[in-house]
Design an enzyme around this catalytic site. Structure first.
Site, PDB file in Angstrom:
ATOM      1  N   ASP A  28       4.535  19.633   2.624  1.00 16.88           N
ATOM      2  CA  ASP A  28       3.525  20.562   2.772  1.00 16.88           C
ATOM      3  C   ASP A  28       2.782  20.847   1.573  1.00 16.88           C
ATOM      4  OD1 ASP A  28       5.584  21.878   1.708  1.00 16.88           O
ATOM      5  OD2 ASP A  28       5.745  23.470   3.392  1.00 16.88           O
ATOM      6  N   ASP A  39      15.455  24.858  -9.391  1.00 15.09           N
ATOM      7  CA  ASP A  39      15.730  25.884  -8.236  1.00 15.09           C
ATOM      8  C   ASP A  39      17.459  25.762  -7.821  1.00 15.09           C
ATOM      9  OD1 ASP A  39      15.489  23.335  -7.176  1.00 15.09           O
ATOM     10  OD2 ASP A  39      13.667  23.813  -6.099  1.00 15.09           O
ATOM     11  N   HIS A  55       4.152  21.952  -1.484  1.00 16.02           N
ATOM     12  CA  HIS A  55       4.972  23.028  -2.200  1.00 16.02           C
ATOM     13  C   HIS A  55       5.806  22.378  -3.481  1.00 16.02           C
ATOM     14  CE1 HIS A  55       9.041  22.022   0.281  1.00 16.02           C
ATOM     15  NE2 HIS A  55       9.300  22.315  -1.100  1.00 16.02           N
ATOM     16  N   GLU A  73       6.879  27.821  -1.585  1.00 15.79           N
ATOM     17  CA  GLU A  73       6.459  27.464  -0.182  1.00 15.79           C
ATOM     18  C   GLU A  73       4.840  27.762  -0.044  1.00 15.79           C
ATOM     19  OE1 GLU A  73       8.339  25.500   1.301  1.00 15.79           O
ATOM     20  OE2 GLU A  73      10.144  26.469   1.972  1.00 15.79           O
TER      21      GLU A  73
END
Length: 264
Positions: A141, A72, A143, A148
């Site tokens: 979380d 990314d 991801h 996400e």
């Protein structure tokens, strides 16, 4: 899914570095084709990269025939910005190993046509022969990359809007200022990661415990994109005692027993 449990992040990072080096060396013995690897950023892989650097300098592994693709990059952040992932990768890995510059691929968050950049990146991965191994981390979380919660498990490289939670976590890299964190990023998709022959995910510290519990014992769901690893034939999570602390005792014992049996 395989889960490798070590006492702490240092031990887990060493395991991952030696595993990656062994895979690179194994392919080099039987093929002239490049080893294609996916790479991640953030604080989690730094110790793994440090060990790989040591191994390269010691002649234990070479990146001369390795092609890498990073997962990314922020949209709109200048390449030379110290917190761009271009800067991160050169600071913590590329400037210290023998990988050829032309073999290094990182998404261009300043491309004039973002969609074209994403499509070209996916094509470049395919043209390189696909990932032999993808090294990733996981967010608190659950991801992977910047996929996400509620990202499609069939997603490919694209532009995404970052959640407030992710921007708040990453604010520590931007002088603690949430407003300095870019609102968008380019990221490989969940399916891009899972198309790899092997996937190795690093997860260290108690803040990753809930994510690991959801990914390992919960249903496969876009709520926790790491859970997609459940459907991968060669997926491995490398964790420490703190990050694995919320799984069932029976699960913990199972993964420990599997590794012990494989090492006999």
């Amino acid at each position: 899914m395989k889960v490798i449990i070590r006492n702490n992040s240092a031990e887990g990072s060493l395991w991952a570095a030696h595993y990656i080096a062994a895979k690179i060396n194994a392919k080099a013995k039987v093929s002239n084709k490049p080893f294609v690897i996916g790479l991640c950023t953030g604080s989690t892989p730094i110790e793994t990269y440090a060990e790989l650097i040591r191994m390269v300098k010691a002649g234990e592994v070479s990146f001369k025939n390795v092609i890498s693709f990073n997962m990314d990059e922020y949209v709109g952040l200048p390449v030379e910005h110290p917190e761009s992932y271009h800067s991160f990768m050169h600071r913590y890995l590329f400037d210290h190993i023998d990988e050829k510059p032309e073999n290094i691929h990182i998404l261009d968050g300043n491309a004039p046509d973002i969609e074209a950049e994403c499509a070209a990146y996916e094509k470049a991965i395919v043209d390189a022969g696909g990932f032999d191994l993808f090294l990733g981390g996981v967010g608190e979380d659950g991801h992977i990359a910047f996929n996400e919660p509620f990202s499609s498990l069939s997603s490919r490289t694209r532009v995404v809007t970052l959640t407030q939670d992710t921007r708040e976590v990453n604010a520590r890299f931007f002088d603690g200022d949430f407003n300095k964190v870019p609102k968008q990023a380019l990221t490989v998709g969940v399916a891009t990661v899972l198309s790899s022959k092997e996937v190795v995910i690093l997860a260290f510290g108690s803040k990753k415990a809930r994510a690991l519990k959801d990914a390992i014992e919960g249903p496969m769901s876009h709520y926790c994109t790491l859970s997609g690893l459940q459907n991968h034939p060669a997926g491995t999570i490398v964790c420490d005692e703190n990050s694995i602390s919320e799984v069932k005792v029976s699960s913990y014992r199972y993964f420990k027993a599997v590794e012990e049996a494989e090492n006999l």
